[in-house]
Structure formats: structure tokens, C-alpha cells
Write a protein that holds these residues in place. Structure first.
Motif, PDB file in Angstrom:
ATOM      1  N   THR B 150       0.935  -1.229  -0.294  1.00 20.35           N
ATOM      2  CA  THR B 150      -0.058   0.198  -0.030  1.00 20.35           C
ATOM      3  C   THR B 150       0.800   1.202  -0.054  1.00 20.35           C
ATOM      4  O   THR B 150       2.320   1.225   0.184  1.00 20.35           O
ATOM      5  N   GLN B 151       0.265   2.178  -0.240  1.00 22.55           N
ATOM      6  CA  GLN B 151       1.250   3.589  -0.331  1.00 22.55           C
ATOM      7  C   GLN B 151       1.619   3.786   0.945  1.00 22.55           C
ATOM      8  O   GLN B 151       2.943   4.450   1.219  1.00 22.55           O
ATOM      9  N   GLU B 152       1.042   3.438   2.113  1.00 25.88           N
ATOM     10  CA  GLU B 152       1.259   3.880   3.237  1.00 25.88           C
ATOM     11  C   GLU B 152       2.550   2.925   3.653  1.00 25.88           C
ATOM     12  O   GLU B 152       3.691   3.470   4.170  1.00 25.88           O
ATOM     13  N   GLU B 153       2.631   1.614   3.313  1.00 26.83           N
ATOM     14  CA  GLU B 153       3.623   0.981   3.426  1.00 26.83           C
ATOM     15  C   GLU B 153       4.902   1.123   2.696  1.00 26.83           C
ATOM     16  O   GLU B 153       6.086   0.881   3.059  1.00 26.83           O
ATOM     17  N   VAL B 154       4.780   1.768   1.565  1.00 23.69           N
ATOM     18  CA  VAL B 154       5.858   2.353   0.759  1.00 23.69           C
ATOM     19  C   VAL B 154       6.456   3.365   1.532  1.00 23.69           C
ATOM     20  O   VAL B 154       7.577   3.493   1.706  1.00 23.69           O
ATOM     21  N   ALA B 155       5.803   4.247   2.269  1.00 25.94           N
ATOM     22  CA  ALA B 155       6.236   5.231   2.767  1.00 25.94           C
ATOM     23  C   ALA B 155       7.108   4.694   4.233  1.00 25.94           C
ATOM     24  O   ALA B 155       8.109   5.281   4.119  1.00 25.94           O
ATOM     25  N   GLU B 156       6.523   3.767   4.729  1.00 24.01           N
ATOM     26  CA  GLU B 156       7.139   3.478   5.755  1.00 24.01           C
ATOM     27  C   GLU B 156       8.586   2.508   5.517  1.00 24.01           C
ATOM     28  O   GLU B 156       9.407   2.870   6.219  1.00 24.01           O
ATOM     29  N   GLU B 157       8.515   1.859   4.418  1.00 21.48           N
ATOM     30  CA  GLU B 157       9.640   1.197   3.862  1.00 21.48           C
ATOM     31  C   GLU B 157      10.564   2.037   3.337  1.00 21.48           C
ATOM     32  O   GLU B 157      11.864   1.763   3.819  1.00 21.48           O
ATOM     33  N   THR B 158      10.292   3.063   2.761  1.00 23.70           N
ATOM     34  CA  THR B 158      11.246   3.963   2.155  1.00 23.70           C
ATOM     35  C   THR B 158      11.619   5.235   2.880  1.00 23.70           C
ATOM     36  O   THR B 158      12.537   5.953   2.636  1.00 23.70           O
ATOM     37  N   GLY B 159      10.761   5.367   4.172  1.00 27.93           N
ATOM     38  CA  GLY B 159      11.116   6.777   4.836  1.00 27.93           C
ATOM     39  C   GLY B 159      10.531   8.011   4.060  1.00 27.93           C
ATOM     40  O   GLY B 159      10.985   9.024   4.591  1.00 27.93           O
ATOM     41  N   ILE B 160       9.868   7.732   2.777  1.00 29.29           N
ATOM     42  CA  ILE B 160       9.481   9.054   2.119  1.00 29.29           C
ATOM     43  C   ILE B 160       7.918   9.193   2.419  1.00 29.29           C
ATOM     44  O   ILE B 160       7.165   8.383   2.879  1.00 29.29           O
ATOM     45  N   PRO B 161       7.825  10.569   2.997  1.00 27.25           N
ATOM     46  CA  PRO B 161       6.460  10.899   3.234  1.00 27.25           C
ATOM     47  C   PRO B 161       5.311  10.448   2.426  1.00 27.25           C
ATOM     48  O   PRO B 161       5.507  10.561   1.342  1.00 27.25           O
ATOM     49  N   ILE B 162       4.264  10.190   2.961  1.00 31.13           N
ATOM     50  CA  ILE B 162       2.934   9.756   2.366  1.00 31.13           C
ATOM     51  C   ILE B 162       2.391  10.519   1.256  1.00 31.13           C
ATOM     52  O   ILE B 162       2.144  10.047   0.182  1.00 31.13           O
ATOM     53  N   GLY B 163       2.545  11.678   1.479  1.00 31.54           N
ATOM     54  CA  GLY B 163       2.181  12.719   0.288  1.00 31.54           C
ATOM     55  C   GLY B 163       3.085  12.724  -0.786  1.00 31.54           C
ATOM     56  O   GLY B 163       2.539  12.678  -1.869  1.00 31.54           O
ATOM     57  N   THR B 164       4.419  12.660  -0.671  1.00 31.19           N
ATOM     58  CA  THR B 164       5.232  12.613  -1.665  1.00 31.19           C
ATOM     59  C   THR B 164       5.039  11.213  -2.335  1.00 31.19           C
ATOM     60  O   THR B 164       5.217  11.254  -3.604  1.00 31.19           O
ATOM     61  N   VAL B 165       4.674  10.231  -1.844  1.00 33.19           N
ATOM     62  CA  VAL B 165       4.591   8.917  -2.393  1.00 33.19           C
ATOM     63  C   VAL B 165       3.412   8.965  -3.335  1.00 33.19           C
ATOM     64  O   VAL B 165       3.489   8.530  -4.493  1.00 33.19           O
ATOM     65  N   LYS B 166       2.406   9.618  -2.959  1.00 28.69           N
ATOM     66  CA  LYS B 166       1.287   9.846  -3.642  1.00 28.69           C
ATOM     67  C   LYS B 166       1.334  10.504  -4.963  1.00 28.69           C
ATOM     68  O   LYS B 166       1.012  10.269  -6.018  1.00 28.69           O
ATOM     69  N   THR B 167       2.044  11.688  -4.838  1.00 30.85           N
ATOM     70  CA  THR B 167       2.449  12.616  -5.989  1.00 30.85           C
ATOM     71  C   THR B 167       3.456  11.866  -6.971  1.00 30.85           C
ATOM     72  O   THR B 167       3.142  12.005  -8.181  1.00 30.85           O
ATOM     73  N   ARG B 168       4.372  11.138  -6.408  1.00 28.93           N
ATOM     74  CA  ARG B 168       5.402  10.483  -7.440  1.00 28.93           C
ATOM     75  C   ARG B 168       4.648   9.395  -8.062  1.00 28.93           C
ATOM     76  O   ARG B 168       4.840   8.889  -9.363  1.00 28.93           O
ATOM     77  N   LEU B 169       3.764   8.412  -7.395  1.00 28.65           N
ATOM     78  CA  LEU B 169       2.943   7.607  -8.126  1.00 28.65           C
ATOM     79  C   LEU B 169       2.144   8.232  -9.148  1.00 28.65           C
ATOM     80  O   LEU B 169       2.114   7.450 -10.379  1.00 28.65           O
ATOM     81  N   ARG B 170       1.593   9.232  -9.079  1.00 29.30           N
ATOM     82  CA  ARG B 170       0.822  10.053 -10.045  1.00 29.30           C
ATOM     83  C   ARG B 170       1.514  10.189 -11.404  1.00 29.30           C
ATOM     84  O   ARG B 170       1.330  10.000 -12.337  1.00 29.30           O
ATOM     85  N   TYR B 171       2.782  10.809 -10.866  1.00 24.60           N
ATOM     86  CA  TYR B 171       3.920  11.075 -11.920  1.00 24.60           C
ATOM     87  C   TYR B 171       4.349   9.755 -12.478  1.00 24.60           C
ATOM     88  O   TYR B 171       4.375   9.969 -14.098  1.00 24.60           O
ATOM     89  N   ALA B 172       4.672   8.823 -11.974  1.00 27.74           N
ATOM     90  CA  ALA B 172       4.996   7.522 -12.529  1.00 27.74           C
ATOM     91  C   ALA B 172       4.075   6.923 -13.414  1.00 27.74           C
ATOM     92  O   ALA B 172       4.603   6.628 -14.532  1.00 27.74           O
ATOM     93  N   MET B 173       2.843   7.064 -13.380  1.00 27.75           N
ATOM     94  CA  MET B 173       1.670   6.494 -13.919  1.00 27.75           C
ATOM     95  C   MET B 173       1.688   7.287 -15.182  1.00 27.75           C
ATOM     96  O   MET B 173       1.436   6.744 -16.237  1.00 27.75           O
ATOM     97  N   ASN B 174       1.824   8.432 -15.254  1.00 27.62           N
ATOM     98  CA  ASN B 174       1.586   9.586 -16.260  1.00 27.62           C
ATOM     99  C   ASN B 174       2.931   9.083 -17.262  1.00 27.62           C
ATOM    100  O   ASN B 174       2.568   8.947 -18.562  1.00 27.62           O
ATOM    101  N   GLU B 175       4.077   9.087 -16.789  1.00 33.61           N
ATOM    102  CA  GLU B 175       5.171   8.689 -17.465  1.00 33.61           C
ATOM    103  C   GLU B 175       5.192   7.307 -18.224  1.00 33.61           C
ATOM    104  O   GLU B 175       5.447   7.017 -19.196  1.00 33.61           O
ATOM    105  N   LEU B 176       4.726   6.438 -17.264  1.00 34.61           N
ATOM    106  CA  LEU B 176       4.269   4.799 -17.798  1.00 34.61           C
ATOM    107  C   LEU B 176       3.612   5.000 -19.108  1.00 34.61           C
ATOM    108  O   LEU B 176       3.711   4.467 -20.092  1.00 34.61           O
ATOM    109  N   ARG B 177       2.426   5.873 -19.039  1.00 37.78           N
ATOM    110  CA  ARG B 177       1.524   5.772 -20.015  1.00 37.78           C
ATOM    111  C   ARG B 177       2.157   6.462 -21.392  1.00 37.78           C
ATOM    112  O   ARG B 177       1.657   6.318 -22.582  1.00 37.78           O
TER     113      ARG B 177
END
Lengths: 257, 200
Positions: B150-177
């Protein structure tokens, strides 16, 4: 939520990545049902992810597929196998029926065989009886023949051990003709094993051996060469199958009348 | 997008109908199409070829038994397959044996690269495009899409704040497309299929 703000919300991405809460998922699925644009957008997101997954693909060993196909083949038998198995059950039923029938007929046959064997034994016994009867009849006829013959002199032989027993007869032939002497063997008592009967002529008051008597129910009359000078006859019980020089135990004795 | 989506559907419809009437050829075809992609993902989660093969087998058996539960209106067939594979793999990692192994290996292996027998993206002409996607976005997609974090688990695992995880995921999906646009995707699918045939 209108479709444009829904497409911009990032919910479809979350949905594709299974990151939705149950409420979000319910909303997304409702939008998917109502808006083809939402479905197309989800398709595009999922397709991009799928392509990315394909770049990370690793070909699994071929045996994995073999195992899967084997597993589904054994887990869900196709129609033909099911038919086979019902045919198998039918065969099994037929086999049981056949076995039952075989057992029944086998028992019938066994009973019949037992009956047949009993009949055979009965028939054998009857045959033996008939043989004995006809043998007895032949003996009696022979005796009657001898009695009718004027040249034959019957000699009554009395039992020396058991005087009450039926006497036996010795038929002495005519001294003028071919001299023969016949013994009514059938009337003699059967001897135990190891005991033999010896036939004697009494000449000058002394026993002279004529020969051994063979006890045989089928042979009622035994014929010996006669001794024309015999005054009488005797039958003795001996231990020696070939007889002895002198009688051991006299069983029958009779003098010529 | 719409055009492509409609073009790919009849093939899948046929496959799904085959699966749902328990046609073994349909499963065989499905395996040929998707086993490599699924195996790549499973291998990343369980970290052991033996276990990954068992998970892959279990995945396809679950697919076979539960083909009736797939609803094409709720997503692509591959997404459904991947969810089953991912859940099966995660369940497999919950064994004591796996936990012990993970402790000694550490979390570094969680974002490991596939093995030598991976289909080389070079052949598909998309390697550059994939590489163009920043490592940090790829790691994010790997953890969430492949490993089911989950995004929360990613934040916990990587130490990146949850808000940053959500923003990066949106960006990553756009790039992937952008990388896997419609034309690219179709070419990719055809190439991937061609390579699978060669590798068979």
C-alpha cells in the motif's frame, strides 16, 4: 462526481494498482458501469502497467506448464473420461452380475456333480451287487449242475471250529471219468490276513495236500485234480501261503459217504 | 485508446469464454500469453525460483477454478491474473521459512532486477523508454504494482512521506503511459508474443 473530475482524480490509477478503499472501489465500479470513457481510461492505465510488467517478464521452466495441465486434467476429467467411468461402472455392475451368475451356476453344477457322484456310487454298488448276485447264481447253478450229475458224489464238510456254522460241500468227480474235485469256496468263512486255507484228501487215514484254496467271492467254485483214493477231505488254516506238510488247524472235515 | 481497447477485446473474450467452459486449450493459451510476465512478478516477490514456480502453478490453477469470477467490465484480464498471482505469492511469503530467509537477506532484494532469462527489453525497443523512467518512480511502481504494497507501506519502507509517495505515483503512472502509448503498446504486444514463440 462528473466524469472529467473523476478521470482527473487518480482513482482509476489507484483502482488499477489495487490501492482503493472499499468505498473508492465501489465508486470506481459504478463509474465504469456508467461511462465508457472511464472504461477506456482504465484500459489504458492497465495496458501501460501490463506492458511494464512484460518488460520484467521471466520465462518459467517448461515443466511448470506441464504440471498445471496435468493437474487440471486429473482434477476435472473431460466428458469422455466421465463416459468411460460410467461405462466402467456399467462394466463393474456387469462383472458383479456375471460373478453372481457364475457362482449360482457353479453351485448348481456342484450340486449336480454331487448328485451324479452319489448316483455313480449307487450304480457302482448296484453293479457290484448284481455281479455278486450273478456270481452267486452262477455258483448255485454250478452246484446244482454238480448235484444233478450222477457221477458226482457230494461230501458234506462240517465246521470243526464252529459246528453250528453252515456246512460246506466238496464235490468229488467220477473216478472213471476225468477226475476233478470241486470245492464250494463261497460257503467257506473268510480268513484274516496272514491265514490261508489248505485243502487235503484223507488217504489211509492220513492227510495228503491237494492244494491251496483261494477265497474269492467271484469265484464260488474252485476245482482241483482229484485223488481217487480219498476217503474224505479236510480244510485246514495255515500260516504259510504255500501250505504246510501237515494240517495246523482243521477247519472243515468230511468223509465220503 | 478506445480503438485499441476494442481491438484487443475479442481475443480476450474468446479466451475468457474458453476458460469459463473449462476448455484446457484456453488455459494453455493463457499460460503462453501471460506466464512469463506473471513469473517475473512472482519471482520478485518470493525471491526463489522453486517457490515462484509453485506460486505460478497455484496461480493458474486458481485462475482455472475461479474463471467465473472474472468480470471484464472491472478491468483487463492481465490485471485480474496479476492480482491472483501477487496474492498467491504474498501468501507464500508468509511461511516461516520465507520470513527467516528475508531477515538474513534484508530489504535490498525487494527491488532486485529479474534474472538473465528475462525477456530483454532491448529487443522490444522500449528499454530506453523504460530507463527514461527515473529509478525512484520505477521502484515505486515495483513496490506497489508488483509487490502489492500500500502507499502507506511504501512510505514506511522507504522513509518517504506519504504525500510525496502519492505525488510520485501519479507522476510515475503518467510517464508509464507516455512510454507505452497505444502504438508502442501494440508493437510491444506483437513483439513480446513473437519472442515467446521463439523462446518456447
Amino acid at each position: 462526481m462528473d466524469i472529467q473530475s473523476f478521470l482527473q482524480s487518480g482513482l482509476l490509477e489507484s483502482y488499477a494498482l489495487t490501492q482503493c478503499t472499499p468505498e473508492e472501489r465501489k465508486l470506481v465500479e459504478e463509474m465504469l458501469q456508467q461511462h465508457p470513457e472511464a472504461r477506456a481510461e482504465l484500459e489504458a492505465i492497465e495496458l501501460a502497467l501490463e506492458q511494464y510488467a512484460q518488460t520484467q517478464a521471466v520465462v518459467p521452466p517448461a515443466e511448470v506448464k506441464d504440471r498445471i495441465m496435468q493437474e487440471i486434467d486429473s482434477a476435472s476429467p473431460p466428458m469422455t473420461t466421465r463416459l468411460n467411468s460410467s461405462a466402467g461402472r456399467l462394466l463393474q455392475a456387469a462383472a458383479v452380475l456375471l460373478l453372481a451368475a457364475a457362482t449360482y451356476f457353479w453351485m448348481q453344477q456342484r450340486t449336480a456333480e454331487q448328485q451324479l457322484e452319489a448316483s455313480r456310487q449307487q450304480s457302482l454298488a448296484l453293479q457290484q451287487q448284481i455281479q455278486e448276485c450273478s456270481s452267486n447264481l452262477a455258483t448255485q447253478r454250478a452246484i446244482v449242475e454238480l448235484l444233478r450229475d450222477p457221477k458226482i458224489r457230494p461230501v458234506k464238510m462240517s465246521n470243526q471250529i464252529n459246528p453250528a456254522a453252515i456246512p460246506s460241500y466238496v464235490f468229488n468227480g467220477d473216478p472213471a471219468g476225468p477226475c476233478k474235485i470241486s470245492v464250494d469256496v463261497a460257503s467257506l468263512p473268510v480268513q484274516p490276513a496272514g491265514k490261508y486255507l489248505q485243502f487235503w484228501a484223507i488217504v489211509n487215514k492220513a492227510p495228503v495236500s491237494i492244494g491251496m484254496i483261494k477265497i474269492d467271492s467271484l469265484n464260488g467254485i474252485q476245482t482241483f485234480d482229484c485223488n481217487p483214493n480219498a476217503e474224505g477231505f479236510a480244510v485246514s488254516i495255515e500260516d504259510n501261503p504255500n501250505g504246510n506238510a501237515a494240517p495246523t488247524t482243521v477247519l472243515m472235515f468230511g468223509l465220503q459217504g | 485508446m478506445l480503438r485499441f481497447a476494442h481491438r484487443t477485446k475479442p481475443m480476450h473474450t474468446e479466451l475468457i469464454q474458453g476458460l469459463q467452459r473449462q476448455d484446457r486449450n484456453a488455459l494453455s493459451k493463457l499460460y503462453d500469453m501471460y506466464s512469463s510476465a506473471l513469473y517475473g512478478v512472482v519471482l520478485r516477490i518470493v525471491q526463489s525460483p522453486e517457490l515462484a514456480q509453485q506460486v505460478l502453478q497455484d496461480t493458474f490453477l486458481k485462475v482455472w477454478r475461479n474463471s467465473g469470477s472474472y468480470d471484464s467490465s472491472k478491468g483487463r484480464l492481465f490485471t485480474w491474473l496479476l492480482n491472483i498471482a501477487r496474492n498467491t505469492a504474498i501468501d507464500a511469503t508468509r511461511t516461516a521459512h520465507f520470513r527467516n530467509k528475508q531477515k538474513t537477506e534484508g530489504t535490498e532484494s525487494l527491488v532486485s532486477r529479474p534474472g538473465n532469462d528475462a525477456i530483454n527489453p532491448d529487443h522490444l525497443g522500449v528499454r530506453e523508454a523504460v530507463n527514461a523512467l527515473d529509478e525512484k518512480y520505477r521502484t515505486l511502481i515495483d513496490l506497489i504494482y508488483f509487490k502489492g504494497y500500500t502507499q502507506e507501506e511504501v512510505a514506511e519502507e522507504t522513509g518517504i512521506p506519504i504525500g510525496t509517495v502519492k505525488t510520485r505515483l501519479r507522476y510515475a503512472m503518467n510517464e508509464l503511459r507516455k512510454v507505452f502509448g497505444e502504438t508502442n503498446a501494440l508493437a510491444f504486444l506483437m513483439l513480446a508474443e513473437a519472442i515467446r514463440q521463439v523462446l518456447k
